[in-house]
Design an enzyme around this catalytic site. Structure first.
Site, PDB file in Angstrom:
ATOM      1  N   GLY A  11       0.812  -1.205   0.000  1.00 14.40           N
ATOM      2  CA  GLY A  11       0.000   0.000   0.000  1.00 14.40           C
ATOM      3  C   GLY A  11       0.845   1.254   0.000  1.00 14.40           C
ATOM      4  NE  ARG A  12      -2.625   5.928  -2.785  1.00 16.18           N
ATOM      5  CZ  ARG A  12      -2.564   6.991  -3.599  1.00 16.18           C
ATOM      6  NH1 ARG A  12      -1.885   8.054  -3.232  1.00 16.18           N
ATOM      7  NH2 ARG A  12      -3.171   6.983  -4.762  1.00 16.18           N
ATOM      8  CB  THR A  99      -4.403  -1.098  11.196  1.00 19.52           C
ATOM      9  OG1 THR A  99      -3.349  -1.816  10.533  1.00 19.52           O
ATOM     10  CG2 THR A  99      -5.722  -1.417  10.541  1.00 19.52           C
ATOM     11  CB  ALA A 122      -0.218   6.315  16.976  1.00 18.00           C
ATOM     12  CG  HIS A 155      -7.037  11.388   4.625  1.00 25.08           C
ATOM     13  ND1 HIS A 155      -7.753  11.975   5.648  1.00 25.08           N
ATOM     14  CD2 HIS A 155      -5.830  11.064   5.153  1.00 25.08           C
ATOM     15  CE1 HIS A 155      -7.009  12.006   6.748  1.00 25.08           C
ATOM     16  NE2 HIS A 155      -5.844  11.459   6.468  1.00 25.08           N
ATOM     17  CG  HIS A 156      -5.265   8.891  -0.321  1.00 28.86           C
ATOM     18  ND1 HIS A 156      -5.803   7.628  -0.473  1.00 28.86           N
ATOM     19  CD2 HIS A 156      -4.564   8.854   0.839  1.00 28.86           C
ATOM     20  CE1 HIS A 156      -5.437   6.857   0.521  1.00 28.86           C
ATOM     21  NE2 HIS A 156      -4.680   7.573   1.352  1.00 28.86           N
ATOM     22  CE  LYS A 159      -8.258   7.857   6.463  1.00 27.89           C
ATOM     23  NZ  LYS A 159      -7.401   6.735   6.890  1.00 27.89           N
TER      24      LYS A 159
END
Length: 274
Positions: A11-12, A99, A122, A155-156, A159
């Site tokens: 993933g990113r 996550t 976190a 966000h992108h 997400k």
């Protein structure tokens, strides 16, 4: 040399983490994991992360390779993370858990595993966001119920959860400062004829567009003035370097549930609030 494994490597964030490991002294990438139907299986993880060949192939077999790592950094999905935590618990491997999107029941499972192994959890591992949480706590404690509080995040387009884990962490921090139950004051959706704004509530708004890395804005507004606390990330390296820093800090700690405040020496707040 601390041997790092990364789950969610394709993933990113996973690719950013693999790039970050190369820039932090004292750590090395020893394993990279993804789901078992990924088209990137067996691809060189360094080439996948565009940092050059490193000889570490992408795998789906955490159980078979867990002996090769000292700490797992997990930015995957709630279901995958819980299975990874189970395997790490059996092997006594610490976990840096980034996550988001866990349910209350799933968070209970994280807490139970943290009785056996150290976990640093976190919603956001950047130093800036961690400092913002402290600023939000102070602002809420000083301003109290005299202000309207709104949290907006962007966000992108890829997400999958909303509001973001960081936005929820900010809301929990404010609720804690106010001594209120988040479940009673969070307003996650507004639609239709809602009537006047309810005093004492915290509103949330989410934007999903393009390649926005991550932006969070908290507004404290009253008649005549407005205070805004804003964090904007221009690169995922802000998060990934923090996660690698957390991995270095976590190695050798006692079993417990930690967060980035512990890593930065700011004093812990409950990671479950995120």
């Amino acid at each position: 040399m601390l041997k790092i494994g990364i789950s969610g490597a394709t993933g990113r964030m996973g690719r950013s983490l693999m790039a970050a490991v190369r820039t932090v002294p004292g750590v090395q990438l020893s394993a990279a994991f993804t789901r078992d139907d990924s088209p990137h299986l067996q691809m060189d993880s360094g080439e996948l992360a565009a940092v050059g060949h490193n000889g570490v192939p992408v795998s789906s077999d955490l159980a078979g390779q867990i002996g090769a790592i000292d700490v797992l950094i997990d930015f995957s999905t709630p279901a995958a993370s819980l299975e990874n935590l189970r395997l790490c618990q059996q092997a006594n491997v610490p976990v840096v858990l980034g996550t988001t999107g866990f349910s209350a029941t799933e968070l209970d499972q994280v807490h139970r595993v943290a009785r056996s192994i150290p976990i640093c959890m976190a919603a956001n591992f950047s130093t800036g966001v961690t400092l913002c949480l402290d600023l939000l706590h102070l602002a809420a404690r000083v301003l109290g119920d005299d202000v309207d509080i709104e949290i907006a995040e962007a966000h992108h387009r890829h997400k999958v959860d909303a509001p973001s884990g960081t936005a929820l962490a900010m809301g929990h921090e404010i609720a804690k400062a106010l001594g209120k139950d988040p479940g009673q004051i969070f307003r996650l959706v507004r639609e239709g004829i809602t009537g006047p704004r309810e005093p004492g509530t915290i509103g949330f708004a989410s934007i999903r567009a393009g390649d926005i890395v991550g932006e969070h804005q908290v507004i404290f507004a009253t008649e005549g003035e407005r205070i805004e606390i804003v964090h904007k990330a221009s690169s995922r390296l802000a998060f990934s370097r923090g996660a690698v820093r957390a991995a270095l800090w976590l190695a050798g700690r006692d079993a417990d549930l930690y967060d980035m405040r512990d890593v930065l020496g700011l004093g812990s707040q409950s990671a479950a609030d995120q």
